[in-house]
Design an enzyme around this catalytic site. Structure first.
Site, PDB file in Angstrom:
ATOM      1  CG  ASP A 132      -5.089   1.966   1.480  1.00 15.23           C
ATOM      2  OD1 ASP A 132      -6.034   1.162   1.370  1.00 15.23           O
ATOM      3  OD2 ASP A 132      -3.953   1.644   1.869  1.00 15.23           O
TER       4      ASP A 132
ATOM      5  CB  SER B 272      -0.893   0.021   1.241  1.00 18.48           C
ATOM      6  OG  SER B 272      -1.417   1.328   1.404  1.00 18.48           O
TER       7      SER B 272
ATOM      8  CG  MET C 182      -8.548   6.433   3.405  1.00 15.64           C
ATOM      9  SD  MET C 182      -7.710   6.323   4.988  1.00 15.64           S
ATOM     10  CE  MET C 182      -6.775   4.797   4.774  1.00 15.64           C
TER      11      MET C 182
ATOM     12  CG  MET D 134     -11.304  -3.935   5.758  1.00 13.39           C
ATOM     13  SD  MET D 134      -9.853  -3.383   4.830  1.00 13.39           S
ATOM     14  CE  MET D 134      -8.950  -2.438   6.065  1.00 13.39           C
TER      15      MET D 134
ATOM     16  CG  HIS E  66      -3.883  -1.767  -1.358  1.00 10.12           C
ATOM     17  ND1 HIS E  66      -4.986  -2.548  -1.637  1.00 10.12           N
ATOM     18  CD2 HIS E  66      -4.215  -1.042  -0.264  1.00 10.12           C
ATOM     19  CE1 HIS E  66      -5.943  -2.304  -0.745  1.00 10.12           C
ATOM     20  NE2 HIS E  66      -5.510  -1.385   0.094  1.00 10.12           N
TER      21      HIS E  66
ATOM     22  CG  MET F 237     -11.254   2.310   2.938  1.00 11.13           C
ATOM     23  SD  MET F 237      -9.626   2.280   3.696  1.00 11.13           S
ATOM     24  CE  MET F 237      -8.634   2.661   2.272  1.00 11.13           C
TER      25      MET F 237
ATOM     26  CG  ASP G 283      -5.925  -3.459   3.572  1.00 12.89           C
ATOM     27  OD1 ASP G 283      -4.857  -3.177   4.146  1.00 12.89           O
ATOM     28  OD2 ASP G 283      -6.592  -2.639   2.907  1.00 12.89           O
TER      29      ASP G 283
ATOM     30  CG  HIS H  66      -9.251  -0.465   0.184  1.00  4.67           C
ATOM     31  ND1 HIS H  66      -8.563  -0.706   1.360  1.00  4.67           N
ATOM     32  CD2 HIS H  66     -10.570  -0.628   0.494  1.00  4.67           C
ATOM     33  CE1 HIS H  66      -9.419  -1.006   2.319  1.00  4.67           C
ATOM     34  NE2 HIS H  66     -10.643  -0.946   1.829  1.00  4.67           N
TER      35      HIS H  66
HETATM   36  C1  DX5 Z   1      -6.207   0.696   6.203  1.00  3.70           C
HETATM   37  C2  DX5 Z   1      -5.815   0.603   4.751  1.00  3.70           C
HETATM   38  C3  DX5 Z   1      -4.663  -0.299   4.582  1.00  3.70           C
HETATM   39  C4  DX5 Z   1      -3.399   0.213   5.220  1.00  3.70           C
HETATM   40  C5  DX5 Z   1      -2.498  -0.925   5.470  1.00  3.70           C
HETATM   41  O1  DX5 Z   1      -7.185   1.612   6.354  1.00  3.70           O
HETATM   42  O2  DX5 Z   1      -6.889   0.096   3.982  1.00  3.70           O
HETATM   43  O3  DX5 Z   1      -4.449  -0.657   3.235  1.00  3.70           O
HETATM   44  O4  DX5 Z   1      -2.733   1.169   4.451  1.00  3.70           O
HETATM   45  O5  DX5 Z   1      -1.422  -0.500   6.252  1.00  3.70           O
HETATM   46  P1  DX5 Z   1      -0.697  -1.479   7.263  1.00  3.70           P
HETATM   47  O6  DX5 Z   1      -0.224  -2.652   6.470  1.00  3.70           O
HETATM   48  O7  DX5 Z   1       0.399  -0.657   7.828  1.00  3.70           O
HETATM   49  O8  DX5 Z   1      -1.728  -1.891   8.290  1.00  3.70           O
HETATM   50 ZN    ZN Z   2      -6.373  -0.750   1.954  1.00  2.00          ZN
END
Ligand code: DX5
Ligand code: ZN
Length: 222
Positions: free
Chosen positions: A36, A9, A38, A141, A34, A72, A176, A70
């Protein structure tokens, strides 16, 4: 979607050197990046949008990689086309954020992407039951989404095992959150095949080496 893959990620990468950091792990054999996304509503944090995705897309695709996005975010339908146009190969939405999940999945596919559905740790697996035939992968998750660097929640391991039994064979199973050398074994044994890792790869002193070690753990299972 059922091969064993490490998906670092970029949330844990150094954004001032993002291209170099991605090149280093892809040179080490990583095929899935990956991303992320948000929105400050579905989760408290705000991160990356289509503009950044579009900036990294050419590099990742030229190296033979895929972009695993991903989402979110609330009301993901509004943004699926924009992320697809920006280069997403896989788009993953949270079941908790979708009112009409079938329509959302259909929209991802008609945008030309693989469709994934994510479940928060406290969301029962049954939320996936009616769409298992429609998705390309599911994401269980193993932290509450919002931030990298959180601890892996061991209680999700039996959920992963149940998910593997619920899903058709061709559907991938991603995990994840909190994945690293000490936590990869249990979800791997439970049936996950797609492993997201943020801080354990880009937060490591030597990201390509950290990626190689995690990929070796996955290869031993494959
Ligand atoms: C969490 C994200 C993950 C995160 C993973 O909200 O969806 O993808 O970046 O990071 P680590 O591996 O450090 O938990
Ligand atoms: Zn993620």
């Amino acid at each position: 979607m059922t091969t064993y893959q490490l998906a670092p990620s970029i949330l844990s990468a150094d954004f001032s050197r993002l291209g170099e950091e991605m090149a280093a792990v892809m040179d080490a054999g990583v095929k899935v990046i990956h991303v992320d996304v948000m929105d400050g509503h579905f989760v408290p944090n705000i991160t990356i949008g289509p503009v950044v995705l579009s900036a990294i897309s050419e590099q990742v695709h030229a190296a033979g990689g895929v972009l695993d996005v991903h989402l979110m975010i609330e009301d993901p339908d509004r943004y699926i086309d924009a992320f697809a146009a920006a280069g997403a190969d896989w788009i993953n939405v949270h079941v908790e954020a979708c009112t009409h999940l079938n329509m959302t999945i259909a929209r991802i596919k008609s945008a030309g992407c693989k469709a994934g559905v994510a479940l928060n740790p406290a969301t029962p697996l049954v939320a996936l039951q009616e769409v298992t035939a429609d998705i390309d992968f599911a994401l269980v998750m193993s932290v509450n989404p919002g931030f990298s660097g959180q601890d892996f929640i061991p209680a999700v391991v039996p959920k992963i095992e149940r998910a593997r039994h619920l899903l058709p064979e061709h559907v991938g199973l991603q995990v994840d959150g909190g994945i690293g050398p000490d936590t990869v074994a249990a979800p791997l044994e439970a049936g996950a095949n797609l492993f997201v890792a943020g801080s354990a790869v880009f937060g490591a002193d030597d990201p390509p080496q950290a990626a190689r070690e995690l990929m070796a753990a996955l290869a031993a299972k494959a």
